[in-house]
Motif scaffolding. Structure first.
Motif, PDB file in Angstrom:
ATOM      1  N   THR A 145      56.791  49.382  42.966  1.00  0.00           N
ATOM      2  CA  THR A 145      55.416  49.279  43.465  1.00  0.00           C
ATOM      3  C   THR A 145      55.275  48.072  44.382  1.00  0.00           C
ATOM      4  O   THR A 145      54.288  47.341  44.311  1.00  0.00           O
ATOM      5  CB  THR A 145      54.445  49.145  42.281  1.00  0.00           C
ATOM      6  OG1 THR A 145      54.815  47.997  41.521  1.00  0.00           O
ATOM      7  CG2 THR A 145      54.445  50.380  41.420  1.00  0.00           C
ATOM      8  N   TYR A 146      56.220  47.842  45.263  1.00  0.00           N
ATOM      9  CA  TYR A 146      56.270  46.638  46.080  1.00  0.00           C
ATOM     10  C   TYR A 146      55.026  46.491  46.944  1.00  0.00           C
ATOM     11  O   TYR A 146      54.676  47.375  47.713  1.00  0.00           O
ATOM     12  CB  TYR A 146      57.527  46.655  46.946  1.00  0.00           C
ATOM     13  CG  TYR A 146      57.784  45.378  47.678  1.00  0.00           C
ATOM     14  CD1 TYR A 146      58.056  44.213  46.987  1.00  0.00           C
ATOM     15  CD2 TYR A 146      57.748  45.325  49.057  1.00  0.00           C
ATOM     16  CE1 TYR A 146      58.289  43.035  47.648  1.00  0.00           C
ATOM     17  CE2 TYR A 146      57.991  44.156  49.731  1.00  0.00           C
ATOM     18  CZ  TYR A 146      58.260  43.010  49.025  1.00  0.00           C
ATOM     19  OH  TYR A 146      58.488  41.837  49.681  1.00  0.00           O
ATOM     20  N   LYS A 147      54.345  45.363  46.806  1.00  0.00           N
ATOM     21  CA  LYS A 147      53.155  44.965  47.560  1.00  0.00           C
ATOM     22  C   LYS A 147      51.981  45.930  47.418  1.00  0.00           C
ATOM     23  O   LYS A 147      51.093  45.953  48.267  1.00  0.00           O
ATOM     24  CB  LYS A 147      53.496  44.737  49.034  1.00  0.00           C
ATOM     25  CG  LYS A 147      54.305  43.489  49.250  1.00  0.00           C
ATOM     26  CD  LYS A 147      54.246  43.042  50.670  1.00  0.00           C
ATOM     27  CE  LYS A 147      55.002  41.738  50.831  1.00  0.00           C
ATOM     28  NZ  LYS A 147      54.942  41.225  52.176  1.00  0.00           N
ATOM     29  N   GLN A 148      51.955  46.716  46.371  1.00  0.00           N
ATOM     30  CA  GLN A 148      50.780  47.535  46.117  1.00  0.00           C
ATOM     31  C   GLN A 148      49.747  46.674  45.377  1.00  0.00           C
ATOM     32  O   GLN A 148      50.090  45.891  44.504  1.00  0.00           O
ATOM     33  CB  GLN A 148      51.123  48.756  45.279  1.00  0.00           C
ATOM     34  CG  GLN A 148      51.893  49.801  46.038  1.00  0.00           C
ATOM     35  CD  GLN A 148      52.147  51.028  45.194  1.00  0.00           C
ATOM     36  OE1 GLN A 148      51.852  51.062  44.010  1.00  0.00           O
ATOM     37  NE2 GLN A 148      52.711  52.058  45.807  1.00  0.00           N
ATOM     38  N   ARG A 149      48.483  46.849  45.753  1.00  0.00           N
ATOM     39  CA  ARG A 149      47.434  46.059  45.127  1.00  0.00           C
ATOM     40  C   ARG A 149      46.917  46.756  43.871  1.00  0.00           C
ATOM     41  O   ARG A 149      46.937  47.976  43.781  1.00  0.00           O
ATOM     42  CB  ARG A 149      46.276  45.862  46.107  1.00  0.00           C
ATOM     43  CG  ARG A 149      46.665  45.106  47.348  1.00  0.00           C
ATOM     44  CD  ARG A 149      45.559  45.049  48.340  1.00  0.00           C
ATOM     45  NE  ARG A 149      45.163  46.409  48.690  1.00  0.00           N
ATOM     46  CZ  ARG A 149      44.017  46.732  49.280  1.00  0.00           C
ATOM     47  NH1 ARG A 149      43.155  45.803  49.604  1.00  0.00           N
ATOM     48  NH2 ARG A 149      43.733  47.977  49.561  1.00  0.00           N
ATOM     49  N   TYR A 150      46.471  45.934  42.928  1.00  0.00           N
ATOM     50  CA  TYR A 150      45.886  46.485  41.706  1.00  0.00           C
ATOM     51  C   TYR A 150      44.871  45.503  41.141  1.00  0.00           C
ATOM     52  O   TYR A 150      44.890  44.313  41.423  1.00  0.00           O
ATOM     53  CB  TYR A 150      46.962  46.813  40.671  1.00  0.00           C
ATOM     54  CG  TYR A 150      47.797  45.638  40.218  1.00  0.00           C
ATOM     55  CD1 TYR A 150      47.478  44.947  39.056  1.00  0.00           C
ATOM     56  CD2 TYR A 150      48.913  45.235  40.929  1.00  0.00           C
ATOM     57  CE1 TYR A 150      48.243  43.879  38.638  1.00  0.00           C
ATOM     58  CE2 TYR A 150      49.682  44.179  40.514  1.00  0.00           C
ATOM     59  CZ  TYR A 150      49.343  43.499  39.370  1.00  0.00           C
ATOM     60  OH  TYR A 150      50.097  42.438  38.955  1.00  0.00           O
ATOM     61  N   TRP A 151      43.914  46.056  40.380  1.00  0.00           N
ATOM     62  CA  TRP A 151      42.939  45.229  39.686  1.00  0.00           C
ATOM     63  C   TRP A 151      43.566  44.741  38.387  1.00  0.00           C
ATOM     64  O   TRP A 151      44.274  45.478  37.723  1.00  0.00           O
ATOM     65  CB  TRP A 151      41.687  46.034  39.331  1.00  0.00           C
ATOM     66  CG  TRP A 151      40.885  46.508  40.497  1.00  0.00           C
ATOM     67  CD1 TRP A 151      40.797  47.779  40.960  1.00  0.00           C
ATOM     68  CD2 TRP A 151      40.064  45.715  41.332  1.00  0.00           C
ATOM     69  NE1 TRP A 151      39.974  47.829  42.031  1.00  0.00           N
ATOM     70  CE2 TRP A 151      39.492  46.567  42.291  1.00  0.00           C
ATOM     71  CE3 TRP A 151      39.741  44.358  41.387  1.00  0.00           C
ATOM     72  CZ2 TRP A 151      38.625  46.112  43.279  1.00  0.00           C
ATOM     73  CZ3 TRP A 151      38.879  43.911  42.364  1.00  0.00           C
ATOM     74  CH2 TRP A 151      38.330  44.783  43.300  1.00  0.00           C
ATOM     75  N   MET A 152      43.287  43.499  38.058  1.00  0.00           N
ATOM     76  CA  MET A 152      43.761  42.979  36.785  1.00  0.00           C
ATOM     77  C   MET A 152      42.721  42.026  36.220  1.00  0.00           C
ATOM     78  O   MET A 152      41.851  41.532  36.933  1.00  0.00           O
ATOM     79  CB  MET A 152      45.107  42.275  36.940  1.00  0.00           C
ATOM     80  CG  MET A 152      45.066  40.978  37.695  1.00  0.00           C
ATOM     81  SD  MET A 152      46.662  40.192  37.850  1.00  0.00           S
ATOM     82  CE  MET A 152      47.030  39.790  36.197  1.00  0.00           C
ATOM     83  N   CYS A 153      42.802  41.795  34.936  1.00  0.00           N
ATOM     84  CA  CYS A 153      41.859  40.919  34.256  1.00  0.00           C
ATOM     85  C   CYS A 153      41.977  39.508  34.815  1.00  0.00           C
ATOM     86  O   CYS A 153      43.068  38.995  35.019  1.00  0.00           O
ATOM     87  CB  CYS A 153      42.150  40.925  32.750  1.00  0.00           C
ATOM     88  SG  CYS A 153      41.044  39.864  31.815  1.00  0.00           S
ATOM     89  N   SER A 154      40.845  38.865  35.075  1.00  0.00           N
ATOM     90  CA  SER A 154      40.876  37.501  35.612  1.00  0.00           C
ATOM     91  C   SER A 154      41.299  36.494  34.556  1.00  0.00           C
ATOM     92  O   SER A 154      41.659  35.368  34.879  1.00  0.00           O
ATOM     93  CB  SER A 154      39.508  37.119  36.180  1.00  0.00           C
ATOM     94  OG  SER A 154      38.527  37.229  35.169  1.00  0.00           O
ATOM     95  N   ASN A 155      41.283  36.879  33.278  1.00  0.00           N
ATOM     96  CA  ASN A 155      41.744  35.979  32.226  1.00  0.00           C
ATOM     97  C   ASN A 155      43.257  35.946  32.126  1.00  0.00           C
ATOM     98  O   ASN A 155      43.820  35.035  31.533  1.00  0.00           O
ATOM     99  CB  ASN A 155      41.177  36.412  30.869  1.00  0.00           C
ATOM    100  CG  ASN A 155      39.682  36.247  30.823  1.00  0.00           C
ATOM    101  OD1 ASN A 155      39.142  35.263  31.305  1.00  0.00           O
ATOM    102  ND2 ASN A 155      39.000  37.229  30.272  1.00  0.00           N
ATOM    103  N   PHE A 156      43.910  36.934  32.700  1.00  0.00           N
ATOM    104  CA  PHE A 156      45.361  36.989  32.680  1.00  0.00           C
ATOM    105  C   PHE A 156      45.858  36.140  33.840  1.00  0.00           C
ATOM    106  O   PHE A 156      45.881  36.569  34.982  1.00  0.00           O
ATOM    107  CB  PHE A 156      45.833  38.437  32.826  1.00  0.00           C
ATOM    108  CG  PHE A 156      47.303  38.609  32.577  1.00  0.00           C
ATOM    109  CD1 PHE A 156      47.768  38.769  31.289  1.00  0.00           C
ATOM    110  CD2 PHE A 156      48.202  38.598  33.627  1.00  0.00           C
ATOM    111  CE1 PHE A 156      49.129  38.930  31.046  1.00  0.00           C
ATOM    112  CE2 PHE A 156      49.549  38.763  33.396  1.00  0.00           C
ATOM    113  CZ  PHE A 156      50.014  38.925  32.098  1.00  0.00           C
TER     114      PHE A 156
END
Length: 150
Positions: A35-46
């Protein structure tokens, strides 16, 4: 303009998703091969995934509150695929070079060991000759002649 790794990535248009913990999500980019350079949402606490060294020396941050991960990009762009192929080719060349260097060093070390063994054997033989000569000289000095001359 150079980008700092800590600068936030540009947000895609649309609604900012909320995490299970109630905080807004942030955008991250993947650096794995699939998944090279694919964007994703992630928890800001992580904040980050600790490295193996950080885990070993116990310098870990507290575990994330949640592990939300929602992909924004579903395909890798063509230029990113090419970039990943370049990186993989460089890594393969580097690995091949390191293996070649290890083999050459092993052969060189083997030659050095053989040369050292030859030198040790030659020194031992030389010492034995000198000791034998010294024994004969001591025998002659004491008045004992070899049997062949008596």
């Amino acid at each position: 303009m150079t980008r700092n790794t800590f600068d936030p990535l540009p947000l895609p248009s649309g609604v900012l998703p909320m995490c299970f913990c109630g905080d807004p999500c942030k955008v991250a980019k993947s650096d794995t091969e699939d998944t090279y350079k694919q964007r994703y949402w992630m928890c800001s606490n992580f904040t980050f995934e600790p490295t193996l060294r950080q885990r070993r020396i116990n310098k870990m941050t507290p575990p994330p509150l949640c592990d939300l991960e929602q992909w924004i990009d579903t395909e890798i762009k063509f230029e990113y695929k090419e970039e990943m192929q370049e990186i993989l080719r460089w890594e393969a060349e580097k690995k091949e070079t390191m293996e070649k260097r290890r083999r050459e060093e092993a052969v060189e070390n083997e030659h050095k060991e053989e040369e050292e063994m030859r030198r040790v054997v030659a020194n031992r033989e030389e010492r034995e000759k000198k000791l034998e000569r010294a024994r004969r000289a001591n025998a002659l000095r004491k008045g004992k002649w070899p049997r062949c001359t008596q």
